[in-house]
Scaffold this motif. Structure first.
Motif, PDB file in Angstrom:
ATOM      1  N   LEU A 194      -0.253   3.920  -4.830  1.00 57.96           N
ATOM      2  CA  LEU A 194      -1.200   3.976  -6.019  1.00 57.96           C
ATOM      3  C   LEU A 194      -0.641   4.784  -6.742  1.00 57.96           C
ATOM      4  O   LEU A 194       0.162   5.415  -7.941  1.00 57.96           O
ATOM      5  CB  LEU A 194      -2.182   5.091  -5.044  1.00 57.96           C
ATOM      6  CG  LEU A 194      -3.125   3.906  -3.719  1.00 57.96           C
ATOM      7  CD1 LEU A 194      -3.300   5.374  -3.112  1.00 57.96           C
ATOM      8  CD2 LEU A 194      -3.072   2.823  -3.507  1.00 57.96           C
TER       9      LEU A 194
ATOM     10  N   LYS B 218      -7.535   8.753  -1.472  1.00 57.44           N
ATOM     11  CA  LYS B 218      -6.358   7.748  -0.947  1.00 57.44           C
ATOM     12  C   LYS B 218      -6.316   7.063  -0.125  1.00 57.44           C
ATOM     13  O   LYS B 218      -5.700   5.724  -0.288  1.00 57.44           O
ATOM     14  CB  LYS B 218      -4.846   8.629  -1.255  1.00 57.44           C
ATOM     15  CG  LYS B 218      -4.728   9.367  -2.207  1.00 57.44           C
ATOM     16  CD  LYS B 218      -3.819  10.351  -2.046  1.00 57.44           C
ATOM     17  CE  LYS B 218      -3.547  12.094  -3.144  1.00 57.44           C
ATOM     18  NZ  LYS B 218      -2.612  12.278  -2.607  1.00 57.44           N
TER      19      LYS B 218
ATOM     20  N   THR C  70       0.728  -1.379  -0.079  1.00 56.44           N
ATOM     21  CA  THR C  70      -0.434   0.324   0.363  1.00 56.44           C
ATOM     22  C   THR C  70       1.035   1.482  -0.118  1.00 56.44           C
ATOM     23  O   THR C  70       0.346   2.471   0.078  1.00 56.44           O
ATOM     24  CB  THR C  70      -1.190  -0.266   1.078  1.00 56.44           C
ATOM     25  OG1 THR C  70       0.033  -0.008   2.233  1.00 56.44           O
ATOM     26  CG2 THR C  70      -1.441  -0.737   1.789  1.00 56.44           C
TER      27      THR C  70
ATOM     28  N   LYS D 268      -8.646  -3.344   3.249  1.00 59.21           N
ATOM     29  CA  LYS D 268      -7.874  -4.017   2.423  1.00 59.21           C
ATOM     30  C   LYS D 268      -8.569  -5.879   1.838  1.00 59.21           C
ATOM     31  O   LYS D 268      -8.597  -5.904   0.453  1.00 59.21           O
ATOM     32  CB  LYS D 268      -6.699  -3.750   2.250  1.00 59.21           C
ATOM     33  CG  LYS D 268      -6.370  -3.647   1.042  1.00 59.21           C
ATOM     34  CD  LYS D 268      -6.137  -2.439  -0.039  1.00 59.21           C
ATOM     35  CE  LYS D 268      -5.955  -3.175  -1.130  1.00 59.21           C
ATOM     36  NZ  LYS D 268      -6.241  -1.989  -2.520  1.00 59.21           N
TER      37      LYS D 268
ATOM     38  N   ARG E  55      -6.398   2.199  -0.632  1.00 58.95           N
ATOM     39  CA  ARG E  55      -4.947   1.475  -0.002  1.00 58.95           C
ATOM     40  C   ARG E  55      -5.688   0.807   1.073  1.00 58.95           C
ATOM     41  O   ARG E  55      -5.743  -0.475   1.076  1.00 58.95           O
ATOM     42  CB  ARG E  55      -4.358   2.471   0.384  1.00 58.95           C
ATOM     43  CG  ARG E  55      -3.751   3.378  -0.155  1.00 58.95           C
ATOM     44  CD  ARG E  55      -2.504   4.454   0.703  1.00 58.95           C
ATOM     45  NE  ARG E  55      -1.153   5.243  -0.167  1.00 58.95           N
ATOM     46  CZ  ARG E  55      -0.402   5.359   0.351  1.00 58.95           C
ATOM     47  NH1 ARG E  55       0.196   5.973   1.231  1.00 58.95           N
ATOM     48  NH2 ARG E  55       0.592   6.225  -0.584  1.00 58.95           N
ATOM     49  N   TRP E  56      -6.570   1.363   2.097  1.00 59.77           N
ATOM     50  CA  TRP E  56      -6.674   0.917   2.815  1.00 59.77           C
ATOM     51  C   TRP E  56      -8.696   0.144   3.063  1.00 59.77           C
ATOM     52  O   TRP E  56      -9.126  -1.448   3.998  1.00 59.77           O
ATOM     53  CB  TRP E  56      -6.999   1.382   3.993  1.00 59.77           C
ATOM     54  CG  TRP E  56      -5.330   1.950   4.628  1.00 59.77           C
ATOM     55  CD1 TRP E  56      -4.098   1.392   4.172  1.00 59.77           C
ATOM     56  CD2 TRP E  56      -4.750   2.867   5.982  1.00 59.77           C
ATOM     57  NE1 TRP E  56      -3.734   1.670   4.763  1.00 59.77           N
ATOM     58  CE2 TRP E  56      -3.829   2.807   5.426  1.00 59.77           C
ATOM     59  CE3 TRP E  56      -5.877   3.760   6.169  1.00 59.77           C
ATOM     60  CZ2 TRP E  56      -2.993   3.733   6.531  1.00 59.77           C
ATOM     61  CZ3 TRP E  56      -5.649   4.799   7.185  1.00 59.77           C
ATOM     62  CH2 TRP E  56      -3.778   4.810   6.989  1.00 59.77           C
TER      63      TRP E  56
END
Length: 490
Positions: free
Chosen positions: A10, A332, A7, A468, A336-337
């Motif tokens: 990106l 963002k 992660t 994620k 990612r999560w």
């Protein structure tokens, strides 16, 4: 490979996709600004047309109800027709009716134009999320959703300020006529730059029965709830009657959809996903927690602090700044999560920014209030994006437009419910007493307490959102991307 490495970075969003998202956002600015500016002009409309506020209020009520009715129809149209031309057409109708509303010579004409505006607004807002999700892909959906969310932030913040300036220095007619340059620019860019959105299912059967039931249910619920906000009591006859009718129609739809299965405009199969069900509950609660204070804050600043409408709009700017600052970062982090931890953290900030309003009073410092508004803005700015993003995670192309119907309806109903519940709570606190500043302060504090409790309740559905790892285990992204063909004009 460690999660940190996975992660750490990106992939950048291609410029072409970002440009498409910005053009779609531009197309949504007109309805989002108008929906807040008209509230400012109610008294002026009453004076100009020499008619009571109850009649003038239909310029707002008719718009909201028409928008609720058109959302299911927009979901079906997005399946069957080219999204580009649907968006162009909806913006064209909104622009034309804006001109008509601005030139209206009677309240009846104004209400009629506003109803058609609401129909086109329902199409615009449903298509906005549907088309963005089609071009996004799971790895960048959060960031693109943060772009889509910008007008949703700017509308409630800038709308009252712009509306107050136009009404004060020009005329109420300009809150509609200001759409002429915005609409012309948006429509021109859409025609020249938007790609062709290949219809997901050109042979999709018209589920007009489902559209009628869902639209009728949401309209009845919203109208009944809005009457509770107007009468400041949830048990008035109009509210009870229309809410019961809305619930009955909804039950009929559930039975109908159980037989139609995936052919229904909002298939019940979508709710088999725990995360989608959590998103729907979260959107309802977050709409209440957001719209409630949007009603309370201006009243607090006007009736307790003694500020004008224009001053109130300026005082609320820190909240808008917080929301704007949070959105790119939230997008963002969501990519990612996943949504779960982002929503939980945002809820913490929203609660932290709301708690001080339980204690603010006539003499409270504007600096302290501004800081609280900024913190609250960063919190509520980080709730809707992950929720909307998670609502589409792993969906196949055919499900995107259907999910947009559900999420948009839930936001509309939740927003109306938030205003009604808060207005009722404030009225109950007053209990028919003379509205002195201490009593008003206590009543508004009770309203903020209610929104605070609902924000905390949102923790429960937030726990069922994806992270994620769980998002990666859902349907492959390749099934969730709509096909795009470049327009000949680009």
């Amino acid at each position: 490979m460690s999660m940190k490495k996975q992660t750490a970075k990106l992939d950048p969003i291609p410029k072409g996709i970002m440009n498409v998202a910005w053009i779609l956002v531009l197309g949504a600015i007109m309805p989002l600004l108008d929906s807040t500016m008209v509230n400012i002009a109610i008294n002026h409309l009453s004076q100009d047309f020499r008619i009571g506020l109850d009649s003038v209020q239909w310029a707002i009520t008719g718009y909201v109800l028409a928008m609720a009715i058109s959302v299911p129809l927009a979901g079906w149209a997005a399946l069957r027709f080219n999204g580009k031309w649907l968006m162009v057409g909806a913006n064209g109708v909104f622009l034309a009716t804006s001109i008509g509303a601005g030139l209206s010579g009677s309240i009846q004409a104004l209400i009629l134009f506003r109803i058609v505006q609401g129909l086109s607004a329902g199409f615009i807002m449903t298509l906005l999320t549907t088309l963005v999700v089609q071009i996004a892909g799971s790895e960048r959906m959060g960031r693109l959703m943060s772009t889509v969310g910008i007008p949703m932030v700017l509308g409630p913040i800038l709308g009252p300020v712009i509306g107050a300036l136009l009404v004060q220095f020009y005329s109420w007619r300009y809150i509609f006529l200001i759409n002429i340059p915005i609409g012309l620019i948006a429509i021109t860019l859409m025609i020249l730059k938007l790609p062709t959105f290949t219809p997901v299912n050109p042979k999709a059967k018209s589920d007009f029965a489902g559209i009628f039931l869902l639209g009728g249910s949401s309209a009845a619920l919203i109208y009944g709830i809005s009457q509770a906000a107007k009468n400041t009591v949830l048990t008035n006859g109009t509210t009870v009657g229309y809410v019961m009718a809305g619930v009955v129609i909804l039950l009929v739809y559930l039975i109908y959809a159980a037989f139609k299965k995936e052919q229904a405009i909002l298939p019940l199969g979508l709710f088999k996903s725990k995360s989608f069900s959590a998103v729907m509950a979260g959107l309802f609660l977050s709409s209440i927690a957001t719209n409630g204070p949007m009603l309370l804050l201006p009243l607090f600043f006007q009736n307790v602090k003694g500020f004008s409408v224009l001053s109130v709009g300026l005082i609320l700017i820190p909240q808008g700044i917080g929301m704007l600052i949070a959105r790119p970062l939230i997008g963002k982090l969501t990519d990612r999560w996943g949504a779960r931890y982002v929503v939980l953290a945002s809820l913490f900030l929203a609660v932290a920014g709301t708690v001080p309003f339980l204690f603010f009073h006539e003499g409270s410092s504007l600096v302290q209030i501004g800081v609280a508004l900024f913190i609250r803005g960063t919190g509520i700015g980080g709730i809707a994006i992950p929720l909307m993003t998670d609502g589409y995670t792993g969906m196949v192309k055919e499900e995107i437009a259907q999910a947009s119907v559900g999420t948009r309806l839930m936001q509309n109903i939740g927003g109306a419910f938030g205003s009604a519940v808060v207005a009722t709570a404030v009225s109950h606190s007053m209990q028919g007493q003379t509205p002195t500043i201490p009593l008003l302060t206590a009543a508004y504090q009770d309203g903020f307490m209610l929104t605070l409790i609902l924000s905390i309740v949102m923790l429960l559905p937030a726990l069922f959102l994806t992270n994620k790892t769980s998002a990666a285990n859902r349907k492959p992204d390749s099934q969730g991307i709509g096909e795009l063909k470049e327009s000949r004009s680009t």
